[in-house]
Design a protein around this motif. Structure first.
Motif, PDB file in Angstrom:
ATOM      1  N   LEU A   1      -4.040  32.396 -19.443  1.00 49.62           N
ATOM      2  CA  LEU A   1      -3.135  31.679 -18.542  1.00 49.62           C
ATOM      3  C   LEU A   1      -3.629  30.260 -18.292  1.00 49.62           C
ATOM      4  O   LEU A   1      -2.849  29.291 -18.345  1.00 49.62           O
ATOM      5  CB  LEU A   1      -3.030  32.444 -17.220  1.00 49.62           C
ATOM      6  CG  LEU A   1      -2.075  31.883 -16.161  1.00 49.62           C
ATOM      7  CD1 LEU A   1      -0.637  31.925 -16.666  1.00 49.62           C
ATOM      8  CD2 LEU A   1      -2.207  32.669 -14.855  1.00 49.62           C
TER       9      LEU A   1
ATOM     10  N   SER B   1       2.761  36.885 -10.991  1.00 50.18           N
ATOM     11  CA  SER B   1       2.637  37.979 -11.962  1.00 50.18           C
ATOM     12  C   SER B   1       1.952  39.206 -11.368  1.00 50.18           C
ATOM     13  O   SER B   1       1.940  40.276 -11.984  1.00 50.18           O
ATOM     14  CB  SER B   1       1.864  37.497 -13.197  1.00 50.18           C
ATOM     15  OG  SER B   1       0.521  37.211 -12.874  1.00 50.18           O
TER      16      SER B   1
ATOM     17  N   ALA C   1      -6.665  37.654 -19.123  1.00 55.23           N
ATOM     18  CA  ALA C   1      -5.424  37.034 -18.667  1.00 55.23           C
ATOM     19  C   ALA C   1      -5.702  35.709 -17.969  1.00 55.23           C
ATOM     20  O   ALA C   1      -4.949  34.732 -18.140  1.00 55.23           O
ATOM     21  CB  ALA C   1      -4.675  37.987 -17.726  1.00 55.23           C
TER      22      ALA C   1
END
Length: 413
Positions: free
Chosen positions: A164, A185, A160
């Protein structure tokens, strides 16, 4: 007041499904490890460019985080089993806060050191306590498999962080926006952790004790935890120091190495994504393998494989060596963590917080030393070859200790 607090807790559904609990554990590790520790690796090339940081300063920022991880592991060793959930909630929240703080514009470099230190402390505590809380919720027959799902959160977080960072940099944003989105998040995790709150958590309000009494209690618990297993724990912990020292060169500087050596602008993020995806894919495999050949044999094989991975950029120039390193580090990293922590906590499950904390202290020590050695060996030309060589040698030394550990009588391990 206590009744009001309990009423609010009852508004959050209690989660008992083992798979869902494992997924919450995965999310927790993705936040406190994937973001709290390793998002720094993904964003490091951009941070160094935007803040005009030298490799030496970047190395110290990494090591400060690992000092924090060491402190966090030490703190976790003092946490009584009955206050595991409360302490986990506190430091998971701290992890989210410190992630979002790096979005503050023009944050002075001294505050960067402080924030990364606190983030490391939060990672160390939350890593240990989430492992204790989540894994003890699993039935014995599903524990090995669901534990690997929990620890796969590290790989999910790394993946992630790469995706990202890659996405937002391509939109011409920089590290500050990346850290802000990562923090936002992470917020749902705090609500989900309320759902796995133990029934006895409301009663976990221990009376304050003096520092001296705390030390006496800790000393007694440590003696009881290692009683009969002193040699085994010493060998395993020392090998874990070397494991922490071994893998950290790649997980701190691999994107920088790729950015420096490969022509692609996003090479560093691509290679970091490979690390994360490899963790996700292979960690369940090691859980299945461990059920067949045992955790110690699996750990020995992973340690040897990771050592070979450190040598791969020295044997193969350019993309081949770097991607081989990324795949092998990803394949082995979470598996080595999972196997080591499971082995040491099973020596005395009553003191799992303490024993996992002891192992994590060892790992954190190796991680703290690793970047400083790598930076010192890199010199003015930022050549990481000597650091990779030292990392591989360290892992081979750890392998020798694990082989010795395996030879101990079964009752000692």
């Amino acid at each position: 007041m206590k009744t009001t607090s309990q009423s609010r807790m009852r508004m959050v559904p209690t989660i008992t499904n083992e798979t869902i609990i494992a997924l919450i554990g995965l999310y927790c590790l993705a936040v406190v490890m994937g973001y709290g520790r390793f998002l720094f690796t993904a964003t490091l090339p951009d941070i160094m460019t935007q803040l005009t940081l030298s490799t030496t300063v970047a190395g110290w920022l990494a090591s400060v985080n690992y000092i924090g991880y060491f402190i966090g592991a030490l703190i976790a060793m003092f946490v009584p089993q009955r206050t595991t959930w409360q302490t986990l909630m506190l430091w998971t929240a701290m992890s989210v806060i410190t992630t979002m703080m790096l979005a503050i514009p023009s944050l002075p470099i001294m505050l960067w050191y402080l924030v990364r230190l606190l983030a490391g402390i939060a990672s160390g505590i939350a890593m240990i306590l989430s492992s204790t809380l989540v894994i003890q919720s699993f039935s014995l027959e599903r524990r090995a498999l669901l534990s690997t799902l929990h620890y796969a959160g590290i790989g999910v977080g790394i993946s992630a962080s790469a995706i990202l960072t890659w996405w937002l940099l391509s939109l011409d944003y920089h590290f500050d926006v990346i850290w802000l989105i990562a923090g936002l998040s992470s917020l749902p995790l705090l609500w989900l952790l309320l759902g796995i709150r133990p029934d006895n958590a409301a009663d976990a309000n221990p009376q304050p004790r003096s520092i001296h009494q705390t030390y006496i209690n800790f000393k007694r618990s440590l003696y009881e935890a290692i009683s009969g297993n002193g040699k085994a724990i010493s060998l395993l912990s020392t090998s874990y120091v070397l494991a922490g020292f071994g893998y950290i060169t790649s997980t701190t500087f691999l994107p920088v190495m790729a950015t420096n050596q490969l022509a692609d602008t996003y090479a560093g993020l691509q290679i970091w994504l490979v690390v994360g995806v490899s963790i996700i894919i292979f960690n369940p495999v090691w859980g299945i393998l461990a059920k067949r050949i045992g955790e110690i044999n699996t750990l020995i094989g992973l340690t040897l494989l990771q050592a070979l991975g450190m040598f791969s950029p020295l044997w193969f120039a350019g993309a081949l060596g770097l991607y081989a390193n990324a795949i092998i580090v990803g394949m082995t990293f979470a598996g080595m963590v999972s196997m080591t922590l499971n082995i040491i906590k099973n020596m005395n499950p009553v003191y799992s917080n303490l024993l996992i904390g002891l192992a994590t202290l060892a790992y954190a020590l190796g991680q703290f030393i690793g970047p400083l050695v790598t930076v010192a060996l890199a010199g003015d030309n930022d050549n990481f070859d000597a650091g990779l060589l030292a990392a591989g040698i360290g892992l081979l030394m750890g392998l020798g200790l694990l082989l010795w550990f395996r030879q101990l009588p079964q009752k000692s391990v």
